[in-house]
Design a protein around this motif. Structure first.
Motif, PDB file in Angstrom:
ATOM      1  N   ARG A 207       0.864  -1.186   0.000  1.00  0.00           N
ATOM      2  CA  ARG A 207       0.000   0.000   0.000  1.00  0.00           C
ATOM      3  C   ARG A 207       0.897   1.231   0.000  1.00  0.00           C
ATOM      4  O   ARG A 207       1.317   1.725   1.043  1.00  0.00           O
ATOM      5  CB  ARG A 207      -0.902  -0.001   1.215  1.00  0.00           C
ATOM      6  CG  ARG A 207      -1.862  -1.158   1.193  1.00  0.00           C
ATOM      7  CD  ARG A 207      -3.024  -0.870   2.095  1.00  0.00           C
ATOM      8  NE  ARG A 207      -3.820  -2.071   2.242  1.00  0.00           N
ATOM      9  CZ  ARG A 207      -4.290  -2.510   3.390  1.00  0.00           C
ATOM     10  NH1 ARG A 207      -4.052  -1.825   4.482  1.00  0.00           N
ATOM     11  NH2 ARG A 207      -5.009  -3.602   3.431  1.00  0.00           N
ATOM     12  N   VAL A 208       1.172   1.677  -1.197  1.00  0.00           N
ATOM     13  CA  VAL A 208       2.148   2.747  -1.391  1.00  0.00           C
ATOM     14  C   VAL A 208       1.777   4.005  -0.615  1.00  0.00           C
ATOM     15  O   VAL A 208       2.621   4.635   0.025  1.00  0.00           O
ATOM     16  CB  VAL A 208       2.286   3.047  -2.902  1.00  0.00           C
ATOM     17  CG1 VAL A 208       3.123   4.281  -3.129  1.00  0.00           C
ATOM     18  CG2 VAL A 208       2.881   1.855  -3.624  1.00  0.00           C
ATOM     19  N   ASN A 209       0.495   4.355  -0.617  1.00  0.00           N
ATOM     20  CA  ASN A 209       0.081   5.577   0.075  1.00  0.00           C
ATOM     21  C   ASN A 209       0.310   5.492   1.581  1.00  0.00           C
ATOM     22  O   ASN A 209       0.682   6.481   2.202  1.00  0.00           O
ATOM     23  CB  ASN A 209      -1.391   5.881  -0.220  1.00  0.00           C
ATOM     24  CG  ASN A 209      -1.559   6.461  -1.614  1.00  0.00           C
ATOM     25  OD1 ASN A 209      -0.569   6.777  -2.277  1.00  0.00           O
ATOM     26  ND2 ASN A 209      -2.794   6.601  -2.060  1.00  0.00           N
ATOM     27  N   ASN A 210       0.091   4.317   2.137  1.00  0.00           N
ATOM     28  CA  ASN A 210       0.359   4.147   3.571  1.00  0.00           C
ATOM     29  C   ASN A 210       1.820   4.415   3.875  1.00  0.00           C
ATOM     30  O   ASN A 210       2.165   5.093   4.837  1.00  0.00           O
ATOM     31  CB  ASN A 210       0.032   2.719   4.022  1.00  0.00           C
ATOM     32  CG  ASN A 210      -1.449   2.525   4.211  1.00  0.00           C
ATOM     33  OD1 ASN A 210      -2.225   3.422   3.912  1.00  0.00           O
ATOM     34  ND2 ASN A 210      -1.831   1.354   4.701  1.00  0.00           N
ATOM     35  N   VAL A 211       2.680   3.849   3.037  1.00  0.00           N
ATOM     36  CA  VAL A 211       4.117   4.015   3.255  1.00  0.00           C
ATOM     37  C   VAL A 211       4.481   5.494   3.203  1.00  0.00           C
ATOM     38  O   VAL A 211       5.222   6.008   4.047  1.00  0.00           O
ATOM     39  CB  VAL A 211       4.920   3.220   2.200  1.00  0.00           C
ATOM     40  CG1 VAL A 211       6.412   3.475   2.352  1.00  0.00           C
ATOM     41  CG2 VAL A 211       4.616   1.735   2.305  1.00  0.00           C
ATOM     42  N   LYS A 212       3.907   6.208   2.237  1.00  0.00           N
ATOM     43  CA  LYS A 212       4.224   7.636   2.106  1.00  0.00           C
ATOM     44  C   LYS A 212       3.700   8.430   3.302  1.00  0.00           C
ATOM     45  O   LYS A 212       4.372   9.312   3.817  1.00  0.00           O
ATOM     46  CB  LYS A 212       3.635   8.189   0.814  1.00  0.00           C
ATOM     47  CG  LYS A 212       4.375   7.702  -0.415  1.00  0.00           C
ATOM     48  CD  LYS A 212       3.856   8.413  -1.641  1.00  0.00           C
ATOM     49  CE  LYS A 212       4.603   7.958  -2.873  1.00  0.00           C
ATOM     50  NZ  LYS A 212       3.964   8.484  -4.084  1.00  0.00           N
ATOM     51  N   MET A 213       2.479   8.095   3.744  1.00  0.00           N
ATOM     52  CA  MET A 213       1.940   8.758   4.933  1.00  0.00           C
ATOM     53  C   MET A 213       2.921   8.605   6.090  1.00  0.00           C
ATOM     54  O   MET A 213       3.219   9.556   6.798  1.00  0.00           O
ATOM     55  CB  MET A 213       0.606   8.127   5.342  1.00  0.00           C
ATOM     56  CG  MET A 213      -0.638   8.652   4.665  1.00  0.00           C
ATOM     57  SD  MET A 213      -0.886  10.421   4.851  1.00  0.00           S
ATOM     58  CE  MET A 213      -1.278  10.598   6.587  1.00  0.00           C
ATOM     59  N   TRP A 214       3.408   7.384   6.257  1.00  0.00           N
ATOM     60  CA  TRP A 214       4.324   7.113   7.355  1.00  0.00           C
ATOM     61  C   TRP A 214       5.588   7.959   7.263  1.00  0.00           C
ATOM     62  O   TRP A 214       5.993   8.582   8.235  1.00  0.00           O
ATOM     63  CB  TRP A 214       4.717   5.628   7.378  1.00  0.00           C
ATOM     64  CG  TRP A 214       3.788   4.774   8.170  1.00  0.00           C
ATOM     65  CD1 TRP A 214       2.913   3.850   7.700  1.00  0.00           C
ATOM     66  CD2 TRP A 214       3.636   4.761   9.600  1.00  0.00           C
ATOM     67  NE1 TRP A 214       2.220   3.265   8.721  1.00  0.00           N
ATOM     68  CE2 TRP A 214       2.646   3.797   9.911  1.00  0.00           C
ATOM     69  CE3 TRP A 214       4.230   5.469  10.639  1.00  0.00           C
ATOM     70  CZ2 TRP A 214       2.245   3.526  11.208  1.00  0.00           C
ATOM     71  CZ3 TRP A 214       3.837   5.191  11.953  1.00  0.00           C
ATOM     72  CH2 TRP A 214       2.855   4.239  12.217  1.00  0.00           C
ATOM     73  N   VAL A 215       6.223   7.998   6.084  1.00  0.00           N
ATOM     74  CA  VAL A 215       7.525   8.679   6.038  1.00  0.00           C
ATOM     75  C   VAL A 215       7.385  10.185   6.285  1.00  0.00           C
ATOM     76  O   VAL A 215       8.205  10.766   6.993  1.00  0.00           O
ATOM     77  CB  VAL A 215       8.306   8.442   4.728  1.00  0.00           C
ATOM     78  CG1 VAL A 215       8.743   6.999   4.632  1.00  0.00           C
ATOM     79  CG2 VAL A 215       7.555   8.878   3.501  1.00  0.00           C
ATOM     80  N   TYR A 216       6.342  10.798   5.749  1.00  0.00           N
ATOM     81  CA  TYR A 216       6.199  12.245   5.990  1.00  0.00           C
ATOM     82  C   TYR A 216       5.873  12.508   7.464  1.00  0.00           C
ATOM     83  O   TYR A 216       6.329  13.485   8.048  1.00  0.00           O
ATOM     84  CB  TYR A 216       5.137  12.847   5.067  1.00  0.00           C
ATOM     85  CG  TYR A 216       5.634  12.973   3.646  1.00  0.00           C
ATOM     86  CD1 TYR A 216       6.482  14.015   3.271  1.00  0.00           C
ATOM     87  CD2 TYR A 216       5.313  12.019   2.679  1.00  0.00           C
ATOM     88  CE1 TYR A 216       6.975  14.116   1.981  1.00  0.00           C
ATOM     89  CE2 TYR A 216       5.801  12.108   1.396  1.00  0.00           C
ATOM     90  CZ  TYR A 216       6.627  13.157   1.040  1.00  0.00           C
ATOM     91  OH  TYR A 216       7.126  13.246  -0.233  1.00  0.00           O
ATOM     92  N   THR A 217       5.085  11.598   8.052  1.00  0.00           N
ATOM     93  CA  THR A 217       4.753  11.767   9.466  1.00  0.00           C
ATOM     94  C   THR A 217       5.990  11.593  10.347  1.00  0.00           C
ATOM     95  O   THR A 217       6.246  12.391  11.247  1.00  0.00           O
ATOM     96  CB  THR A 217       3.669  10.748   9.879  1.00  0.00           C
ATOM     97  OG1 THR A 217       2.586  10.863   8.963  1.00  0.00           O
ATOM     98  CG2 THR A 217       3.181  11.009  11.275  1.00  0.00           C
ATOM     99  N   ILE A 218       6.763  10.564  10.053  1.00  0.00           N
ATOM    100  CA  ILE A 218       7.993  10.345  10.823  1.00  0.00           C
ATOM    101  C   ILE A 218       8.924  11.547  10.664  1.00  0.00           C
ATOM    102  O   ILE A 218       9.526  12.026  11.625  1.00  0.00           O
ATOM    103  CB  ILE A 218       8.708   9.056  10.340  1.00  0.00           C
ATOM    104  CG1 ILE A 218       7.864   7.831  10.696  1.00  0.00           C
ATOM    105  CG2 ILE A 218      10.093   8.947  10.958  1.00  0.00           C
ATOM    106  CD1 ILE A 218       8.335   6.554  10.025  1.00  0.00           C
ATOM    107  N   CYS A 219       9.002  12.056   9.454  1.00  0.00           N
ATOM    108  CA  CYS A 219       9.850  13.216   9.187  1.00  0.00           C
ATOM    109  C   CYS A 219       9.368  14.402  10.016  1.00  0.00           C
ATOM    110  O   CYS A 219      10.173  15.156  10.570  1.00  0.00           O
ATOM    111  CB  CYS A 219       9.835  13.534   7.691  1.00  0.00           C
ATOM    112  SG  CYS A 219      11.003  14.796   7.213  1.00  0.00           S
ATOM    113  N   GLY A 220       8.051  14.554  10.131  1.00  0.00           N
ATOM    114  CA  GLY A 220       7.501  15.633  10.949  1.00  0.00           C
ATOM    115  C   GLY A 220       7.885  15.483  12.416  1.00  0.00           C
ATOM    116  O   GLY A 220       8.271  16.452  13.068  1.00  0.00           O
TER     117      GLY A 220
END
Lengths: 315, 495
Positions: A207-220
């Motif tokens: 689930r590509v979108n989930n992965v992207k949500m995670w990385v931007y959130t972690i970055c935040g």
């Protein structure tokens, strides 16, 4: 068929950054006696810590093929927010920390949400967030620095534990956690897959979108850690703080071998990249080189690192 | 006198000979097929011919003159051009601009930096007309099909006065109709005395178009023969150095219950009213021309695209698939025709790619259980006989056949009940092809339902129990193995 020399050259490209770091440290150790002292090394570690935290965050994002330009603004917002709750005799110190991290999480999640839902390139989305964030920091602080913070809050960026500055301890813990996340978890593996070939990752059931949500959130969250650290260190929530921090963080990741086209990169590389930047500016300070020249040197190093990296890959 | 004479060509990489005393004699006006398994040295040979890499020793004589230490541009001007497998052109420029890219000054005859697009356009129009191709010179490259891009590349070669044109797998991504057009152009070129070096894995094509065949194996020159002196068996024997027997295994697999069935599936502008089912142990072939909607159907069922109407049943129950991860959970697997685009992650290792679709099976909390991941992927790599230096080898450094096995292995590790194989042997050499056929059979014997999409009719006929034929998005026939022939399939495919 692979040529021995090519393999050797590539591995040089791969480890070149470590080698370069080692050589520079050795040269400095011999040329400037003050460099290789415990106090100076701790100073470097302390100075590097904020940039390294941001760089860890952006490394996740870049590995997935994205970019985050809002780091510096997130530092300001989260710093101001944390400072607002960190006045003496109001809340326990955990409150500004949690609220600050929460603010970073929120902005990061916002980035992730817009990137995944709108299909607008992350460069543009986070450029927008960068401006929004700066505005928010000014609104929340009414354009004035938020000062008068509690001693326990100021300990985060200014305190020592067993003679080691607390930011260095935070840095080490964050490094270990980020490395484990990237190398040992399914999420970490998926980050590489998404950055390496997004359609193939999707076709593999990720689930590509989930992965992207995670990385931007972690970055935040990591940016918020940087923001809290900075606020605590300068004992003020500065709405103008952190401007340009995103570029240093991205530079550290790139110097450390993270490819801007996604799919490759390591936390160790990024750490070394951040340390290299720190060591060089520190040594230029020791050598009394003015900050104007320091910027030129830093730029040359960034380009040099990427040239080295691409030469290693080409063969 | 031959137009091109290559002798004693040798090239080593760190002591390993990629090419060992290779020779080739090319006569004007001949189509010369260069055959060999992947890794036989064909691409190294061609790279040397077009000046991309230097040879260690040997001689290349073009029209009686020795070619020495030249660069790609010089060699192109001297008359050797290559039509690459992956076409390189500038998508935002027009056809005419692409054809004369880099030669604008020659065309306009002016040494200033001003463009003369009118003249370029004029030359391109004449060129395309002469070839008998109906492509507008003003259309942007990005709007062309692969076949049309190929025609433009050929036009470019002709405009360079090419005496030798190398075509690397020119038909791997174009439809049968376009292949016919390409062959017409090749015949025209022949008539004008142009010699063509033709590289392809497709046997029927080789025998249809080529006059002479040269075979390489493991970097060595094996021999040159007239195409009419050889048959497929002998050619394969020359290529692999051993007898392969029948390409297709004998089949009498017990068919089980119905696994997947599709009712009235449709997607606007792609396909409509598609009905089929597949049983455990059954191999259903899907045939049709390029653009008939074969891949689109697989993509829609697998959740890569959304169908507009119709229903999908798994084990008798209707299911709804929103994305590939849903499909995988239901036990549907898909091996894409687009290996590079949808198959693997290039930066990752063999192991990383193999386990990518089934990491949830190696879950320990949020962590990956490295031991179980390694043992399972190692077993799969062994079963599929993936040739690599180890599981840590990067997938991009494998041959096409082994890359394909990695992609198949990845899908198999997610334990599908039914699997779509879209062009499973495209760009794969003969030896690996044979192994993939055996594997398909083995999977069917284990009770998997298999849906195989293929443009190669011998493959469809050799493996399928039933064959669904599509034409322009419509299902035109469902043929049983007993009645199906190449002619019959073609008849329904163009209906």
């Amino acid at each position: 068929m692979e040529n021995n020399l090519q393999v050797r050259f590539r591995s040089f490209g791969q480890y070149g950054i470590y080698l370069a770091f080692l050589i520079i440290c050795l040269v400095l150790a011999f040329s400037t006696p003050r460099f290789f002292t415990v106090s100076n090394l701790l100073t470097i570690g302390n100075q590097v810590s904020i940039n390294a935290l941001l760089a860890f965050g952006v490394t996740f994002v870049i590995i997935t093929g994205g970019i985050d330009l809002s780091l510096g603004s997130m530092v300001a917002v989260t710093g101001v927010v944390a400072a607002t709750f960190a006045h003496p005799d109001t809340y326990p110190v955990i409150v500004p920390i949690v609220i600050g991290l929460g603010a970073g999480l929120g902005i990061g999640a916002f980035n992730g949400f817009v990137v995944t839902k709108s299909k607008v390139p992350p460069f543009i989305v986070t450029l927008g967030t960068m401006t929004i964030g700066r505005g928010l920091a000014l609104i929340l602080s009414k354009g004035r620095p938020v000062s008068n913070l509690s001693d326990s809050f100021n300990f985060i960026g200014g305190g020592n534990v067993l003679g080691i500055p607390f930011p260095i301890i935070i840095l080490i813990v964050a490094f270990i956690v980020c490395s484990i996340l990237l190398n040992k978890t399914i999420l970490g593996r998926y980050m590489y897959a998404v950055g390496g070939n997004e359609p193939a990752a999707r076709a593999s059931g990720i689930r590509v979108n989930n992965v992207k949500m995670w990385v931007y959130t972690i970055c935040g969250i990591l940016s918020a850690m940087g923001g809290i650290l900075l606020t605590s260190r300068i004992t003020t929530g500065q709405p103008n703080a952190g401007a340009g921090f995103e570029l240093d963080a991205i530079a550290a990741a790139i110097i450390g071998g993270t490819s801007t086209s996604g799919g490759t990169g390591t936390m160790t590389g990024t750490l070394i990249g951040a340390l290299l930047i720190g060591v060089i500016s520190n040594s230029l300070d020791l050598l009394n080189v003015t900050s104007y020249y320091q910027q030129v040197v830093m730029g040359v190093i960034i380009i040099g690192a990427v040239v080295l990296d691409s030469m290693g890959k080409k063969s | 006198m031959p137009i091109l004479q290559v002798s004693n060509l040798t090239k080593s990489y760190s002591g390993i000979k990629a090419l060992d005393n290779v020779q080739l004699t090319l006569k004007s006006g001949e189509v010369h097929a260069l055959m060999g398994e992947n890794g036989a040295g064909k691409s190294t040979f061609m790279k040397i011919l077009i000046g991309l890499i230097p040879a260690d020793s040997g001689e290349i004589i073009l029209e009686g003159k020795k070619l020495t230490g030249s660069r790609v541009n010089d060699i192109q001007r001297k008359g050797i051009s290559m039509i690459h497998q992956e076409i390189m052109s500038i998508p935002e420029l027009t056809v005419a601009q692409n054809i004369f890219l880099g030669r604008e000054k020659e065309i306009t005859g002016s040494q200033t930096g001003w463009l003369n697009d009118g003249k370029i356009r004029q030359r391109a129009t004449a060129l395309l007309e002469e070839m008998g191709v109906t492509i507008s010179p003003d259309i942007k490259m990005k709007y062309l099909s692969v076949a049309q891009m190929q025609m433009v590349e050929i036009a470019k070669a002709i405009s360079n006065n090419a005496k030798v044109i190398i075509m690397d797998e020119p038909t791997s991504a174009i439809s049968d109709k376009e292949v016919a057009m390409l062959f017409n152009i090749i015949r025209n070129l022949k008539a004008k005395g142009v010699a063509i070096i033709y590289i392809s894995h497709k046997m029927d094509e080789i025998f249809k178009i080529s006059d002479t065949i040269t075979v390489l194996r493991d970097g060595k020159y094996i021999g040159t023969k007239g195409a009419s002196e050889l048959d497929e068996r002998e050619l394969i024997h020359m290529m692999v150095g051993r007898e392969i027997g029948s390409m297709f295994p004998e089949s009498n697999i017990e068919k089980g219950r119905e696994i997947l069935s599709v009712k009235n599936l449709g997607k606007r502008n792609s396909f409509a009213e598609i009905n089929f089912s597949v049983r455990a142990g059954e191999i259903l072939g899907i045939a049709g021309l390029m653009g008939a909607g074969r891949t689109e159907i697989a993509r829609a069922i697998y959740g890569l695209d959304k169908p507009d109407n119709g229903s999908i049943y798994l084990d008798g129950e209707e299911i709804s698939i929103q994305s590939p991860d849903d499909a995988i959970k239901y036990g549907i697997g898909y091996v894409s025709e687009d290996r590079k685009g949808l198959g693997f992650i290039p930066q990752m290792s063999v192991q990383g790619n193999l386990s990518l679709g089934s990491l949830s099976k190696h879950k320990k909390g949020i962590f990956i259980n490295a031991n179980s991941e390694e043992s399972v992927t190692a077993e799969m790599a062994g079963n599929l006989r993936i040739k690599s230096s180890g599981l840590a080898q990067k997938v991009t450094t494998l041959s096409g056949g082994n890359q394909q096995k990695v992609v198949i292995g990845k899908v198999l590790l997610s334990s599908p009940k039914v699997i779509f194989l879209d062009e499973p042997t495209r760009g794969v050499d003969v030896g690996a092809k044979f192994e993939i056929y055996k594997l398909i059979h083995q999977l069917a014997a284990e009770g998997m339902g298999i849906i195989m999409i293929s443009s190669e009719l011998p493959e469809i006929l050799g493996l399928s129990d039933r064959i669904m034929v599509l034409s322009k998005g419509k299902q035109t026939a469902m043929l049983s193995r007993e009645v199906a022939t190449q002619e019959l399939i073609m008849k329904f495919a163009v209906e």
